[in-house]
Write a protein that holds these residues in place. Structure first.
Motif, PDB file in Angstrom:
ATOM      1  N   LEU A 171       0.828  -1.195   0.000  1.00 29.43           N
ATOM      2  CA  LEU A 171       0.000   0.000   0.000  1.00 29.43           C
ATOM      3  C   LEU A 171       0.869   1.255   0.000  1.00 29.43           C
ATOM      4  N   SER A 172       0.929   1.919  -1.145  1.00 31.08           N
ATOM      5  CA  SER A 172       1.683   3.171  -1.291  1.00 31.08           C
ATOM      6  C   SER A 172       0.724   4.337  -1.092  1.00 31.08           C
ATOM      7  N   TYR A 173       1.144   5.297  -0.234  1.00 34.53           N
ATOM      8  CA  TYR A 173       0.262   6.426   0.092  1.00 34.53           C
ATOM      9  C   TYR A 173       1.066   7.714  -0.033  1.00 34.53           C
ATOM     10  N   ASP A 174       0.766   8.494  -1.063  1.00 34.83           N
ATOM     11  CA  ASP A 174       1.580   9.659  -1.397  1.00 34.83           C
ATOM     12  C   ASP A 174       1.095  10.901  -0.641  1.00 34.83           C
ATOM     13  N   ASN A 175       1.319  10.881   0.680  1.00 29.85           N
ATOM     14  CA  ASN A 175       1.009  12.038   1.511  1.00 29.85           C
ATOM     15  C   ASN A 175       2.007  12.064   2.660  1.00 29.85           C
ATOM     16  N   ARG A 176       2.879  13.065   2.645  1.00 30.23           N
ATOM     17  CA  ARG A 176       3.985  13.086   3.594  1.00 30.23           C
ATOM     18  C   ARG A 176       3.545  13.280   5.032  1.00 30.23           C
ATOM     19  N   SER A 177       2.319  13.766   5.237  1.00 32.09           N
ATOM     20  CA  SER A 177       1.857  13.991   6.607  1.00 32.09           C
ATOM     21  C   SER A 177       1.414  12.694   7.279  1.00 32.09           C
ATOM     22  N   ILE A 178       1.315  11.630   6.484  1.00 30.35           N
ATOM     23  CA  ILE A 178       0.899  10.337   7.021  1.00 30.35           C
ATOM     24  C   ILE A 178       2.104   9.416   7.083  1.00 30.35           C
ATOM     25  N   ASP A 179       2.400   8.903   8.272  1.00 31.67           N
ATOM     26  CA  ASP A 179       3.538   7.991   8.430  1.00 31.67           C
ATOM     27  C   ASP A 179       3.080   6.775   9.217  1.00 31.67           C
ATOM     28  N   ASP A 180       3.274   5.605   8.642  1.00 31.45           N
ATOM     29  CA  ASP A 180       2.811   4.381   9.284  1.00 31.45           C
ATOM     30  C   ASP A 180       3.655   3.223   8.756  1.00 31.45           C
TER      31      ASP A 180
ATOM     32  N   PRO B  26       5.945   4.753   0.836  1.00 33.14           N
ATOM     33  CA  PRO B  26       5.990   6.082   0.221  1.00 33.14           C
ATOM     34  C   PRO B  26       5.595   6.016  -1.257  1.00 33.14           C
ATOM     35  N   ARG B  27       5.571   7.176  -1.882  1.00 35.08           N
ATOM     36  CA  ARG B  27       5.240   7.264  -3.304  1.00 35.08           C
ATOM     37  C   ARG B  27       6.155   6.360  -4.127  1.00 35.08           C
ATOM     38  N   ILE B  28       5.554   5.669  -5.093  1.00 32.67           N
ATOM     39  CA  ILE B  28       6.308   4.840  -6.028  1.00 32.67           C
ATOM     40  C   ILE B  28       6.601   5.677  -7.271  1.00 32.67           C
ATOM     41  N   GLU B  29       7.857   5.763  -7.652  1.00 32.99           N
ATOM     42  CA  GLU B  29       8.236   6.606  -8.798  1.00 32.99           C
ATOM     43  C   GLU B  29       7.513   6.156 -10.068  1.00 32.99           C
ATOM     44  N   TYR B  30       6.968   7.144 -10.785  1.00 31.29           N
ATOM     45  CA  TYR B  30       6.192   6.882 -12.007  1.00 31.29           C
ATOM     46  C   TYR B  30       6.817   7.668 -13.150  1.00 31.29           C
ATOM     47  N   TRP B  31       7.325   6.968 -14.151  1.00 34.61           N
ATOM     48  CA  TRP B  31       7.883   7.617 -15.330  1.00 34.61           C
ATOM     49  C   TRP B  31       6.724   8.024 -16.243  1.00 34.61           C
ATOM     50  N   TRP B  32       6.394   9.298 -16.231  1.00 35.55           N
ATOM     51  CA  TRP B  32       5.263   9.824 -16.993  1.00 35.55           C
ATOM     52  C   TRP B  32       5.778  10.784 -18.051  1.00 35.55           C
ATOM     53  N   ALA B  33       5.564  10.444 -19.303  1.00 39.60           N
ATOM     54  CA  ALA B  33       6.105  11.245 -20.397  1.00 39.60           C
ATOM     55  C   ALA B  33       5.349  12.554 -20.598  1.00 39.60           C
ATOM     56  N   ASP B  34       4.053  12.557 -20.257  1.00 44.68           N
ATOM     57  CA  ASP B  34       3.204  13.723 -20.499  1.00 44.68           C
ATOM     58  C   ASP B  34       3.219  14.098 -21.981  1.00 44.68           C
ATOM     59  N   LYS B  35       3.075  13.087 -22.861  1.00 47.37           N
ATOM     60  CA  LYS B  35       3.102  13.278 -24.306  1.00 47.37           C
ATOM     61  C   LYS B  35       1.873  12.637 -24.939  1.00 47.37           C
ATOM     62  N   SER B  36       1.455  13.183 -26.075  1.00 48.26           N
ATOM     63  CA  SER B  36       0.284  12.643 -26.768  1.00 48.26           C
ATOM     64  C   SER B  36       0.651  11.717 -27.920  1.00 48.26           C
ATOM     65  N   ASP B  37       1.921  11.707 -28.314  1.00 47.88           N
ATOM     66  CA  ASP B  37       2.381  10.863 -29.428  1.00 47.88           C
ATOM     67  C   ASP B  37       3.134   9.659 -28.864  1.00 47.88           C
ATOM     68  N   PRO B  38       2.757   8.434 -29.256  1.00 47.84           N
ATOM     69  CA  PRO B  38       3.433   7.250 -28.715  1.00 47.84           C
ATOM     70  C   PRO B  38       4.935   7.239 -28.984  1.00 47.84           C
ATOM     71  N   LYS B  39       5.365   7.837 -30.106  1.00 49.18           N
ATOM     72  CA  LYS B  39       6.806   7.909 -30.387  1.00 49.18           C
ATOM     73  C   LYS B  39       7.523   8.734 -29.322  1.00 49.18           C
ATOM     74  N   ASP B  40       6.881   9.800 -28.876  1.00 46.07           N
ATOM     75  CA  ASP B  40       7.478  10.646 -27.839  1.00 46.07           C
ATOM     76  C   ASP B  40       7.482   9.934 -26.488  1.00 46.07           C
ATOM     77  N   VAL B  41       6.441   9.153 -26.223  1.00 43.54           N
ATOM     78  CA  VAL B  41       6.379   8.378 -24.974  1.00 43.54           C
ATOM     79  C   VAL B  41       7.532   7.384 -24.931  1.00 43.54           C
ATOM     80  N   ILE B  42       7.738   6.674 -26.027  1.00 45.20           N
ATOM     81  CA  ILE B  42       8.814   5.679 -26.089  1.00 45.20           C
ATOM     82  C   ILE B  42      10.181   6.341 -25.969  1.00 45.20           C
ATOM     83  N   SER B  43      10.355   7.457 -26.637  1.00 47.18           N
ATOM     84  CA  SER B  43      11.621   8.180 -26.546  1.00 47.18           C
ATOM     85  C   SER B  43      11.898   8.598 -25.110  1.00 47.18           C
ATOM     86  N   TYR B  44      10.885   9.103 -24.435  1.00 43.01           N
ATOM     87  CA  TYR B  44      11.034   9.500 -23.033  1.00 43.01           C
ATOM     88  C   TYR B  44      11.426   8.313 -22.154  1.00 43.01           C
ATOM     89  N   LEU B  45      10.731   7.180 -22.324  1.00 43.39           N
ATOM     90  CA  LEU B  45      11.018   5.999 -21.503  1.00 43.39           C
ATOM     91  C   LEU B  45      12.434   5.480 -21.757  1.00 43.39           C
TER      92      LEU B  45
END
Length: 319
Positions: free
Chosen positions: A198-207, A212-231
């Motif tokens: 259980l990952s909970y991305d809120n620093r005020s909560i500790d248990d 903690p937050r799991i790193e997410y590689w997010w390209a923020d792109k609309s073209d699949p070629k750009d997504v692949i290039s980013y990854l």
């Protein structure tokens, strides 16, 4: 006399066998893969996992510009937001049956309700408690499967609501929760009865059981070629420690308003999937295999997305 199965019956039997195999794919892995940390497995994930039940009667939560317009033009705005906010087609049980083991969960409070809801643009019709109850029941039927729940992007929530939510999750999953911080193997989980990270991305909560937050590689792109290039660029920087996600999900970039008005996220995603899945299949050998962990996407369960990712654990695996 023995009956002869029709082609349709054979196809249906094959589909049922594949579904059963995906529903218990962790249980069916070769022993060598059950002894390595989950961060070294290839795991299919669902981006905006609950965005299959968006509520047209709810107000718009995001993006800000659209939220402002919703107050005046809700009849026109909300159908468009739903087309682009609907990121999944299968419900939570169907996604689990399809092999998905990572869930991106975004939670929001509603001013007029004491319940918490999931959201993506709009609120969901399903409450948070309903979704987690359905998931917990599924785990009870598949006791060797382990899921990773990533709660993040909280909206309209007070400190008390965060406390209530985390208390509910701890009470709901109880002994199924795997404590942090060392990433377990499947064998570790099976021996201890753990089924939920259980990952909970809120620093005020500790248990001790809230990761903690799991790193997410997010390209923020609309073209699949750009997504692949980013990854691929991210891979060159080296893999993060522990669990991490490579996101195959596309983003509407706002440059083509006609596209936004006439198309949907599903149309855009399904057109891109052949190229995105080719990238997945390329991750099967050498150092590439070491550069993937969780791979998340939209509209999971409607193509070979999960199978292709799970197959990475079997490629060149030996006896």
């Amino acid at each position: 006399m023995y009956g002869i199965c029709s082609t349709e019956e054979l196809d249906e039997n094959k589909k049922m066998a594949e579904t059963e195999s995906l529903a218990d794919w962790m249980a069916n892995l070769k022993e060598k893969f059950t002894k390595i940390p989950l961060s070294q497995l290839a795991i299919p994930g669902s981006h905006d996992a609950m965005a299959y039940s968006l509520d047209m009667d709810s107000s718009v939560l995001e993006p800000k510009k659209i939220k402002a317009l919703d107050k005046m033009f809700s009849t026109f705005i909300r159908p468009i937001v739903k087309k682009w906010g609907t990121a999944q087609e299968k419900n939570i049980s169907e996604q689990l049956d399809a092999g998905i083991r990572y869930f991106d969960l975004r939670v929001a409070g509603k001013p007029e309700s004491s319940d918490l809801f999931f959201y993506h643009g709009l609120y969901t019709t399903m409450t948070m408690k309903e979704g987690m109850t359905e998931l917990e029941k599924w785990l009870g039927r598949h006791t060797k499967e382990v899921v990773i729940l990533a709660f993040s992007h909280f909206k309209e929530m007070s400190a008390d609501q965060h406390t209530d939510l985390t208390n509910f999750l701890k009470e709901h999953f109880k002994a199924k929760l795997c404590p942090k911080p060392q990433v377990p193997s499947l064998k570790d989980c099976w021996e201890n009865g753990y089924q939920v990270i259980l990952s909970y991305d809120n620093r005020s909560i500790d248990d001790p059981v809230l990761w903690p937050r799991i790193e997410y590689w997010w390209a923020d792109k609309s073209d699949p070629k750009d997504v692949i290039s980013y990854l691929n660029n991210q891979k060159q920087k080296g893999r993060p420690e522990g669990l991490f996600v490579a996101g195959l999900n596309l983003t509407f970039d706002g440059n083509d308003m006609l596209l936004y008005l006439t198309k949907s996220l599903k149309e855009k995603t399904m057109t891109a999937y052949p190229r995105l899945l080719d990238w997945v299949k390329e991750q099967h050998s050498g150092s590439d295999k070491e550069s993937v962990n969780i791979i998340a996407g939209d509209f999971v369960g409607v193509n070979s997305f999960a199978q292709d990712i799970i197959q990475l654990n079997k490629a060149d695996s030996g006896p």
